[in-house]
Motif scaffolding. Structure first.
Motif, PDB file in Angstrom:
ATOM      1  N   GLY A   1      30.291  20.187 -14.942  1.00 17.46           N
ATOM      2  CA  GLY A   1      31.233  18.839 -16.123  1.00 17.46           C
ATOM      3  C   GLY A   1      31.618  19.056 -17.414  1.00 17.46           C
TER       4      GLY A   1
ATOM      5  N   ALA B   1      25.053  12.649  -4.847  1.00 20.52           N
ATOM      6  CA  ALA B   1      24.490  14.063  -3.807  1.00 20.52           C
ATOM      7  C   ALA B   1      23.223  13.328  -3.546  1.00 20.52           C
TER       8      ALA B   1
ATOM      9  N   LEU C   1      32.747  17.595  -4.975  1.00 25.62           N
ATOM     10  CA  LEU C   1      31.046  17.932  -6.664  1.00 25.62           C
ATOM     11  C   LEU C   1      30.277  17.335  -5.716  1.00 25.62           C
ATOM     12  N   THR C   2      30.463  16.048  -5.482  1.00 17.15           N
ATOM     13  CA  THR C   2      29.135  15.354  -4.597  1.00 17.15           C
ATOM     14  C   THR C   2      28.896  15.839  -3.057  1.00 17.15           C
TER      15      THR C   2
ATOM     16  N   THR D   1      30.562   6.628  -9.929  1.00 20.13           N
ATOM     17  CA  THR D   1      31.144   7.936 -11.203  1.00 20.13           C
ATOM     18  C   THR D   1      32.243   8.552 -10.661  1.00 20.13           C
ATOM     19  N   ASP D   2      32.548   9.128  -9.203  1.00 22.57           N
ATOM     20  CA  ASP D   2      33.040  10.040  -8.782  1.00 22.57           C
ATOM     21  C   ASP D   2      35.121   9.158  -8.711  1.00 22.57           C
TER      22      ASP D   2
ATOM     23  N   ALA E   1      35.544  15.459  -8.464  1.00 17.97           N
ATOM     24  CA  ALA E   1      34.384  15.134  -8.270  1.00 17.97           C
ATOM     25  C   ALA E   1      34.000  14.184  -6.435  1.00 17.97           C
TER      26      ALA E   1
ATOM     27  N   ALA F   1      27.297  12.827 -10.372  1.00  7.70           N
ATOM     28  CA  ALA F   1      27.868  13.530  -8.697  1.00  7.70           C
ATOM     29  C   ALA F   1      27.345  14.222  -8.224  1.00  7.70           C
ATOM     30  N   ALA F   2      26.240  15.041  -8.974  1.00  6.18           N
ATOM     31  CA  ALA F   2      25.186  15.690  -7.733  1.00  6.18           C
ATOM     32  C   ALA F   2      24.509  14.505  -7.872  1.00  6.18           C
TER      33      ALA F   2
ATOM     34  N   ILE G   1      20.806  22.219  -9.073  1.00 11.59           N
ATOM     35  CA  ILE G   1      22.022  21.335  -8.882  1.00 11.59           C
ATOM     36  C   ILE G   1      22.371  20.039  -9.405  1.00 11.59           C
ATOM     37  N   VAL G   2      21.728  19.564 -10.111  1.00 11.25           N
ATOM     38  CA  VAL G   2      22.216  18.907 -10.780  1.00 11.25           C
ATOM     39  C   VAL G   2      21.810  19.065 -11.863  1.00 11.25           C
TER      40      VAL G   2
ATOM     41  N   CYS H   1      27.281  19.499  -2.983  1.00 11.71           N
ATOM     42  CA  CYS H   1      25.731  19.243  -3.031  1.00 11.71           C
ATOM     43  C   CYS H   1      25.151  18.546  -2.364  1.00 11.71           C
ATOM     44  N   ALA H   2      25.927  17.448  -1.739  1.00 10.93           N
ATOM     45  CA  ALA H   2      25.053  16.994  -0.217  1.00 10.93           C
ATOM     46  C   ALA H   2      24.666  18.223   0.518  1.00 10.93           C
TER      47      ALA H   2
ATOM     48  N   LYS I   1      30.947  14.176 -20.317  1.00 14.19           N
ATOM     49  CA  LYS I   1      31.602  15.039 -19.560  1.00 14.19           C
ATOM     50  C   LYS I   1      30.496  16.272 -18.460  1.00 14.19           C
ATOM     51  N   THR I   2      28.855  16.608 -19.431  1.00 17.23           N
ATOM     52  CA  THR I   2      28.048  16.962 -18.227  1.00 17.23           C
ATOM     53  C   THR I   2      27.597  15.773 -17.709  1.00 17.23           C
TER      54      THR I   2
ATOM     55  N   HIS J   1      28.659  13.424 -16.770  1.00 14.27           N
ATOM     56  CA  HIS J   1      30.113  12.960 -14.873  1.00 14.27           C
ATOM     57  C   HIS J   1      29.583  13.924 -14.252  1.00 14.27           C
ATOM     58  N   GLY J   2      29.258  15.403 -14.334  1.00 18.42           N
ATOM     59  CA  GLY J   2      28.753  16.427 -13.149  1.00 18.42           C
ATOM     60  C   GLY J   2      27.728  16.017 -13.192  1.00 18.42           C
ATOM     61  N   ALA J   3      26.752  15.949 -13.371  1.00 19.47           N
ATOM     62  CA  ALA J   3      25.277  15.561 -13.105  1.00 19.47           C
ATOM     63  C   ALA J   3      25.346  14.438 -12.302  1.00 19.47           C
TER      64      ALA J   3
ATOM     65  N   VAL K   1      35.494  19.180 -13.610  1.00 21.73           N
ATOM     66  CA  VAL K   1      35.323  17.500 -12.379  1.00 21.73           C
ATOM     67  C   VAL K   1      36.174  16.431 -13.571  1.00 21.73           C
TER      68      VAL K   1
ATOM     69  N   ALA L   1      25.927  21.174 -12.020  1.00 23.85           N
ATOM     70  CA  ALA L   1      26.874  19.946 -11.377  1.00 23.85           C
ATOM     71  C   ALA L   1      27.432  19.725 -12.927  1.00 23.85           C
ATOM     72  N   GLY L   2      26.149  19.753 -13.908  1.00 18.65           N
ATOM     73  CA  GLY L   2      26.014  19.135 -15.298  1.00 18.65           C
ATOM     74  C   GLY L   2      26.849  20.006 -15.985  1.00 18.65           C
TER      75      GLY L   2
END
Lengths: 97, 173
Positions: free
Chosen positions: B168, A41, B142-143, B133-134, B139, A37-38, B160-161, B146-147, A30-31, A33-35, B173, B164-165
């Protein structure tokens, strides 16, 4: 250069060992997965910032769209994409007197 | 041994094709390591992408993670050497030409002409990684957020990463 690379490589190898040992753990999944997404970005932002500097003319925009389509959407091999678009981009950008 | 040869050939060739940096070869790296050699799953590729972006050092060290999965520690080291050495050698050689060819038409054409290709390749990377990933609207959101932060602010990307972690980890997400 070796010194510059050695420490990050050792660190990343440590992360690789840890990740492939524990990647099935739900909280880690899960962690990441979030990272991720960033991280996507971050890549989008890199493309946007570079694009703002160089996509001012129609041929440049067409070359950009062709690269995105061939490599990203159609999943053509990178070598084929560059073999087609590289000469075209050089021909477009070659200085004219 | 066969895998080690494959690792070396794949990453050294990608090294020579990486116009505009490591992010420009991610789609090809994904295509071959996931779709051709089956060293990783799609999800694992997305995970190692996130790790490489968050870890200190150049993000091209994603190859270390892929090489490790394919062939252990030796695979990780070999992938790293394969991706760094050819590009470093070319840069070393080209630097001489570049310094002495400020007005060369070829230099001007490469600098101007390859820039749009680089942007296309990097956005293709974002598209391929986004597909991996999304998987739902949260998700994507979130992308997108962050963008916007990365584009319009100077916030340290690692913060930011990491946030986002955390999002998650909390299951948002």
């Amino acid at each position: 250069m070796f010194g510059l690379c050695a420490i990050p490589v050792i660190l990343v190898l440590g992360l690789a060992v840890a990740y492939f040992q524990f990647h099935h753990v739900p909280s880690l999944q899960k962690t990441l997965h979030g990272a991720a997404a960033a991280a996507v970005a971050l890549t989008i932002a890199m493309a946007v910032k570079t694009g703002q500097k160089c996509l001012h003319e129609l041929p440049a925009i067409l070359l950009f769209l062709a690269t995105l389509t061939m490599n990203g959407l159609l999943r053509w091999p990178l070598l084929l994409t560059l073999a087609i678009l590289g000469p075209l981009s050089l021909a477009w950008a070659w200085p004219r007197k | 041994m066969k895998t080690l040869v494959q690792i070396f050939l794949l990453f050294s060739s990608l090294s020579l094709l990486s116009i505009g940096g490591g992010n420009s070869v991610l789609p090809e790296m994904h295509r071959q390591s996931v779709g051709k050699y089956y060293w990783l799953t799609d999800n694992q590729f997305a995970d190692v992408f996130a790790i490489s972006q968050a870890a200190p050092g150049p993000s091209i060290l994603i190859v270390t993670l892929i090489g490790y999965k394919a062939a252990g520690i030796l695979g990780g080291v070999l992938a790293t050497v394969a991706v760094i050495l050819p590009a470093a050698t070319v840069v070393y050689l080209v630097t001489f030409f570049w310094q002495h060819a400020e007005r060369s038409p070829l230099r001007q054409a490469i600098e101007k002409g390859f820039a749009p290709l680089t942007v296309g390749l990097v956005l293709a990377s974002a598209y391929i990684m986004g597909k991996s990933t999304d998987h739902d609207w949260r998700a994507f959101l979130l992308t997108g957020l962050c963008a916007l932060i990365f584009i319009f602010t100077r916030t340290n990307p690692l913060i930011i990463v990491a946030l986002a972690g955390l999002i998650g980890f909390l299951g948002w997400v």
